[in-house]
Design an enzyme around this catalytic site. Structure first.
Site, short mmCIF file in Angstrom:
data_model
loop_
_atom_site.label_atom_id
_atom_site.label_comp_id
_atom_site.label_asym_id
_atom_site.label_seq_id
_atom_site.Cartn_x
_atom_site.Cartn_y
_atom_site.Cartn_z
N PHE A 56 23.09 -10.25 20.10
CA PHE A 56 22.36 -9.23 20.85
C PHE A 56 22.87 -7.86 20.44
CE2 PHE A 56 21.35 -6.19 24.03
CZ PHE A 56 20.10 -6.56 24.49
N ASP A 64 29.82 -4.48 16.44
CA ASP A 64 29.16 -3.96 17.63
C ASP A 64 30.04 -4.27 18.84
OD1 ASP A 64 27.67 -3.72 19.96
OD2 ASP A 64 25.85 -4.60 19.13
N LYS A 110 28.30 1.36 27.14
CA LYS A 110 28.71 0.71 28.39
C LYS A 110 29.98 1.31 29.02
CE LYS A 110 26.42 -3.75 27.76
NZ LYS A 110 25.81 -4.30 28.96
N THR A 154 17.85 15.44 19.28
CA THR A 154 17.99 16.64 20.13
C THR A 154 19.36 16.71 20.78
OG1 THR A 154 15.63 16.73 20.62
CG2 THR A 154 17.09 17.86 22.15
#
Lengths: 504, 504
Positions: free
Chosen positions: B222, B332, B363, B387
């Site tokens: 995931f 990750d 997280k 941005t």
């Protein structure tokens, strides 16, 4: 230094409380409100520039930052404690009239008391500290907050009652794409459940579970930089080069001749040319490329691409075309949404026969997200989902922003000041037609073209020397993206500086 | 009600200031610190459940929310003002020991005084109100903040001095992919400038400008849900079905037999099988599919996919394999980073010969982003850009979190409490081997399997009735993702409840 200053002011305010009411205890609420007032510095009467920009301190900080990341895009280091309203303070003591406002993302300018006040509220502080997984454990006030802020009368685009919150413009577009794909697939499936083959093939990125659907976009568009949204972005090569992309259709976006009044027939033909090409792409991607178009994404004004406008008629016909092909229309209001065109949403200027399927937002709205028609609500949960699903801390700020916009009727002011500014620019354009042309805009969402890219870049630099922070877009355009609190007085300062620069 | 309570406490604290020091003026700083203390509710001694969950108020709020969005994933409505430490209060008055902590995203539990205190600081409030476009106009303290928080000794993974900030896990992975593609393309180009063909073809999503590069991922992985990151996610079909994906290679991830001690040979063979397949995919995607693998993304523990662990040897060999093929290794750490495995970064357990190319986070780290080796720093600016480029307001919170982690040596506690909990779970597994098995974990990042999916779901429901908020992952696993402030006493409450549920 400044922090100490704030504390002194605060302490003196406590003294006021004590003496004014005979040693009366200040309430927490009054204490906080006073603090917010004390914290908000006052706007200067005009820009002041003491050294070249970036100045020596900015340059030193640039070297520090560039040691730990690619910092080449940094223009200056700011001092946000000293910035006020429409004025950006930099670390070298310069005060700049900011008509660019953090790439159009600050709705009320710097240190607005209403936003500072929201942050002094202990309830809000707890909401910020306890950031939930909103899709699973939202706070008790979350439905009410969504209804009273994002669905408050005057806030959503007409006809919308459904809202999905996200964090930024790119992820709002990405998740809208997904939402559109789910809706499109559901239609193809005619209510049948997922097949075993679909469930298994999607796990290895293969059709039919991972279908060959596409999102049509326009030449010159900007919709973000993550891999899905980047596949619909076509403004500058440096955004896209070396990054894989989906082979999705790209239609031409109208390029009008200005002034509009004297080019009506040609511009109408330009609309028709672009729409005919889009129609053709619908068919080609479905029949020849086996990649049907599930949705079309379009900006109401192409911003990064050069402030390219299209007529209400173009958008009305585009919507009919999208409907004819059974696709969804997604209007990306990330840069135009939240008031700068004089309406909360730019597409309100277009008089569409029905609401578009999806409207995405971010920037001035503080948080990302999208409004969608009820038909697009996914049937199953966990399909449009992630850990945070937005951020309550941004809704707290938006609450203050919306309150000020509505209470102070800022959109009316945006319209008035915008009309004034555009009128003045057109005059300037007549005086100096070899330097600038094609002034255009809605509200204060205004741009004009310079004679060349080089002249544009030079003009921005010279404006900066005069204390104006402006931004470019496209090849030759200078764009205005001031706060909603931009007044005629600010406009005059900008216009005077521009006139002086162009006459130099 | 509670707000009024806080105000009363605050008012009485002001009175204390006045009387204690002869009507002495309170300093703003003391005022704020006291406020933070007063705001933080105390942790209860244990869970208490008064009604079914979701209770009547949660159900009412669910209906309200579901009217305006797909709310099917909501489990309950919380009351974050009343939540404290490891305990989540719901709107119906239940107090739950939370071992899931907002999908592993709350590092210090609810209403931690250090985080509340950071939010009462007027300087920080201004930083939150004035959110800059960090890539263009960062605040004067931004380089220092990055250095003193994200690069503070003990925080970054060993060997990293470069950092790019983002907002969430998905966009951190998406931008890392881009960063890897740029690096890979640069290597192929051998320092040559962009060709005209590349610059033009990328604008219409075609090769060579938009090259056919890929990111290899693993079955069960995931990595997020935007279109790029979703192409590397393979945990549940409901995340992926009906959404187009890139045809990128997917290697098997080891599936170990437990207990590890008695299955060493088999598990080693499993490592080799997966690595051989990955090696084969490198070749096949380069030679046959003309889609060379520029990078490999892997979780140090596959979390959503079922808490699947792999050995340090697997990761060491994977790194060698990736190097052999000239690709980049991206670890990750969105769910594993920030301390739950007893080290700041889970891959520190693997003893890799060199740092991986990229480590992504989000997280528990409050903001998203990635550490990367210097070689990956893009040569040109505006290539990894958006941005906001992250959010200073989250760094303010992370500053408080990091300070508490280091000052209170929370990682040591995580290791101790985790070892204790895992030991107890293994005992329970021996007692009740027909109900649970395969207990595994690092630190408090622990999971065990139930005999079936149905039994897993039933166990989570029964735990909830006893006041334990747990979470599932994969097909049969229950995962613990408590805050770093989880103690042995909390573990005992959880273990006693689990034992009681399993014996029912």
């Amino acid at each position: 230094m400044l922090r100490k200053g704030v504390q002194t002011i605060l302490a003196s305010r406590f003294r006021d409380f004590e003496t004014a009411a005979g040693r009366r205890r200040p309430s927490a609420k009054r204490c906080m409100a006073s603090l917010a007032q004390a914290m908000a510095p006052e706007e200067p009467s005009g820009p002041s520039v003491h050294c070249s920009i970036p100045g020596p301190q900015s340059q030193q900080l640039y070297r520090e930052l560039n040691d730990i990341q690619q910092a080449g895009s940094v223009q200056l280091f700011a001092d946000y404690e000293k910035s006020a309203g429409n004025y950006l303070a930099d670390v070298d003591g310069n005060l700049l009239l900011d008509v660019y406002m953090q790439i159009s993302s600050m709705p009320l300018g710097y240190n607005h008391p209403a936003m500072l006040k929201a942050l002094t509220d202990p309830h809000n502080q707890k909401m910020i500290a306890n950031r939930p997984a909103l899709g699973v454990f939202p706070n008790r006030d979350w439905p009410e907050k969504l209804k009273s802020i994002l669905l408050r009368k005057g806030v959503p685009p007409p006809g919308f009652s459904h809202i999905t919150t996200m964090m930024c413009g790119s992820c709002s577009n990405e998740n809208s794409f997904k939402n559109i794909f789910l809706w499109y697939a559901e239609k193809q499936r005619h209510g049948a459940p997922f097949s075993k083959q679909e469930m298994e093939s999607c796990m290895v990125n293969q059709a039919p579970g991972s279908p060959r659907y596409s999102i049509m976009s326009f030449e010159g568009a900007f919709h973000g930089r993550t891999l899905g949204s980047l596949s619909t972005t076509h403004s500058k090569y440096i955004h896209k080069i070396d990054v894989p992309a989906f082979d999705w259709p790209i239609a031409p976006f109208p390029r009008y001749k200005y002034p509009l009044e004297s080019n009506e027939r040609e511009n109408r033909q330009e609309d028709e040319r672009c729409l005919a090409k889009a129609d053709e792409l619908f068919v080609r991607y479905s029949k020849e490329k086996d990649t049907p178009v599930a949705g079309v994404i379009v900006e109401p004004i192409q911003a990064e691409g050069g402030d390219n406008h299209a007529s209400p008629e173009f958008f009305q016909k585009l919507q009919k075309l999208v409907k004819k092909h059974g696709a969804a229309l997604l209007i990306d209001e990330v840069q135009t949404g939240g008031g700068p065109t004089g309406k909360m949403w730019c597409h309100e200027h277009f008089d569409l026969e029905t609401p578009p399927h999806v409207v995405t937002f971010s920037k001035k709205m503080q948080l990302g997200g999208y409004y969608h028609i009820e038909e697009l609500k996914p049937k199953q949960s966990y399909r449009v989902f992630n850990t945070w699903m937005g951020d309550p801390s941004k809704l707290i700020l938006l609450e203050a922003v919306v309150e000020v916009i509505l209470r102070e009727k800022l959109l009316d002011r945006v319209t008035q000041v915008g009309d004034y500014t555009l009128g003045q620019l057109k005059q300037l354009e007549n005086e100096l037609s070899s330097s600038i042309n094609s002034s255009r805009g809605r509200g204060t969402f205004i741009a004009f073209n310079c004679a060349s890219s080089e002249l544009r870049d030079a003009t921005i630099k010279k404006l900066l020397k005069k204390g104006i922070q402006a931004g470019g877009c496209g090849d030759k355009a200078i764009r205005l993206r001031p706060a909603l609190t931009f007044t005629q007085q600010h406009a005059d300062i900008f216009l005077d500086s521009l006139r002086a620069v162009l006459k130099e």
